[in-house]
Motif scaffolding. Sequence first.
Motif, PDB file in Angstrom:
ATOM      1  N   GLN A   1     -12.573 -52.396 112.055  1.00 15.76           N
ATOM      2  CA  GLN A   1     -12.333 -52.439 113.488  1.00 15.76           C
ATOM      3  C   GLN A   1     -12.037 -53.869 113.920  1.00 15.76           C
ATOM      4  OE1 GLN A   1     -12.123 -49.496 115.249  1.00 15.76           O
ATOM      5  NE2 GLN A   1     -12.300 -48.744 113.144  1.00 15.76           N
ATOM      6  N   LEU A   2     -11.151 -54.006 114.899  1.00 18.65           N
ATOM      7  CA  LEU A   2     -10.778 -55.343 115.367  1.00 18.65           C
ATOM      8  C   LEU A   2     -11.975 -56.080 115.965  1.00 18.65           C
ATOM      9  CD1 LEU A   2      -7.327 -54.782 117.116  1.00 18.65           C
ATOM     10  CD2 LEU A   2      -7.763 -55.952 114.954  1.00 18.65           C
ATOM     11  N   SER A   3     -12.068 -57.353 115.659  1.00 14.38           N
ATOM     12  CA  SER A   3     -13.100 -58.212 116.238  1.00 14.38           C
ATOM     13  C   SER A   3     -12.452 -59.554 116.579  1.00 14.38           C
ATOM     14  CB  SER A   3     -14.249 -58.424 115.249  1.00 14.38           C
ATOM     15  OG  SER A   3     -13.812 -59.189 114.138  1.00 14.38           O
ATOM     16  N   ARG A   4     -13.200 -60.421 117.207  1.00 12.67           N
ATOM     17  CA  ARG A   4     -12.672 -61.730 117.605  1.00 12.67           C
ATOM     18  C   ARG A   4     -12.200 -62.533 116.395  1.00 12.67           C
ATOM     19  NH1 ARG A   4     -10.686 -65.772 118.229  1.00 12.67           N
ATOM     20  NH2 ARG A   4     -10.921 -67.382 119.825  1.00 12.67           N
TER      21      ARG A   4
ATOM     22  N   TYR B   1      -7.265 -61.788 121.682  1.00 14.91           N
ATOM     23  CA  TYR B   1      -8.256 -60.729 121.464  1.00 14.91           C
ATOM     24  C   TYR B   1      -8.327 -59.796 122.675  1.00 14.91           C
ATOM     25  CZ  TYR B   1     -12.825 -58.533 120.703  1.00 14.91           C
ATOM     26  OH  TYR B   1     -13.844 -57.631 120.551  1.00 14.91           O
ATOM     27  N   GLU B   2      -8.334 -60.366 123.862  1.00 15.82           N
ATOM     28  CA  GLU B   2      -8.371 -59.557 125.083  1.00 15.82           C
ATOM     29  C   GLU B   2      -7.161 -58.625 125.150  1.00 15.82           C
ATOM     30  OE1 GLU B   2      -8.949 -61.683 128.770  1.00 15.82           O
ATOM     31  OE2 GLU B   2     -10.122 -63.221 127.747  1.00 15.82           O
TER      32      GLU B   2
ATOM     33  N   MET C   1      -7.529 -55.753 122.691  1.00 10.87           N
ATOM     34  CA  MET C   1      -8.491 -54.755 123.150  1.00 10.87           C
ATOM     35  C   MET C   1      -7.907 -53.894 124.278  1.00 10.87           C
ATOM     36  SD  MET C   1     -11.196 -54.958 121.271  1.00 10.87           S
ATOM     37  CE  MET C   1      -9.952 -55.123 119.995  1.00 10.87           C
ATOM     38  N   GLU C   2      -6.987 -54.492 125.037  1.00 10.74           N
ATOM     39  CA  GLU C   2      -6.345 -53.766 126.130  1.00 10.74           C
ATOM     40  C   GLU C   2      -5.181 -52.918 125.633  1.00 10.74           C
ATOM     41  OE1 GLU C   2      -6.583 -52.655 129.901  1.00 10.74           O
ATOM     42  OE2 GLU C   2      -7.615 -54.534 129.399  1.00 10.74           O
TER      43      GLU C   2
END
Length: 373
Positions: A219-222, A231-232, A235-236
Amino acid sequence: MNVFEYQAKQAFRDNGIATPKGVLIRSVEELDTVIGEVGLPCVLKSQVLRGGRGKAGLIKLVKTKEEAKDTAQKLFSCEHNVKMILAEQAVAMVKEVYLAVTFNPVTAKAMFIACAEGGVEIEILAKNSPEKLVKVEVDITEGLGAYHINNLLFGLGISGDLGKKFGALARNLYKTFRACDASLAEINPVFITKDEEVIAGDGKLIIDDNSVSRQPNYQLSRDYFDSDVEYEAAMEGIPYLQFTGDIALMCAGAGLTTTVFDIIHDFGGTVATYTEFGGANYTKAVRTMELCLKTPSKVILVVTFGTIARADVMAQGLAEAIKTHKPSMPIVTCIRGTNEEEAFKILREIGLEPLTNTEEAVQRAVDIAAGRK
């Protein structure tokens, strides 16, 4: 989705592939304990999502604790935004081999690519010495057979006990490829030791973006991004790219965006950032502009062509985004497509001139960025 080497190697181990003993660190202070586990000499491998790490000086062999600490400090503070280092046991090997599994988009089959010369950039080898590459295709509906492995080993000139071990490695790499929904599973190089052990010296694993939801380990993380805004945006679900120029680009679609990029550079301009404003995101103007404004720029250029994504909805979203964020820089628009007359009306009401020619819009943005308007 390109995962880090330490994650790829964990997937390899989960599927029966031997790797050097390694421990992930996030600070120099962790080295004392880690060196006790992996021993000396060891290899410090920066965990960054880029190729050519060795040439960039991001992988270093160290022989003492003092050298390890000094090298780790330099890696953590270098320009490549290194946040993690894999401290890994050094392996005494006598030969390196390249091995990967990917997809052939033409035949829609999985494909082994191998070369008896490992540790080199495969793209360069494919260009300069394509005859050295061994390729074996596998129909995924039929599965991997013994004859696939035999053909691979024959092409590499590997036989005997080493052939059995390398064949097992190849089977397990194919197993990893399928289990992880990968588009690429690569070992470059495969270390072959004097005892004819085969070890994954490096690891690259790219997960098919459409299958990430089926892969809870990835899963994607920072950690995957160079900046908070990237990153923002991820997530969007908004495609975002950051550059170092002057023009902030809100554009719809890969084809149109590529064309606009080319025109900007042809006219002497530079791009500061790109955020996707179209497709599935054409109703996200407020959030898109918020992301766009987090990178300094001199002008915002909005270029879209709405068919299913309506031009009037885009224009209304842009109006709401301006009202919400009150950008201080000029905005140039070229919004075309379905209901564009209504879109033009909305743009005029908020004080924007609705241009209809993309090249004209780009030229105006370039002029503004250069201080000519």
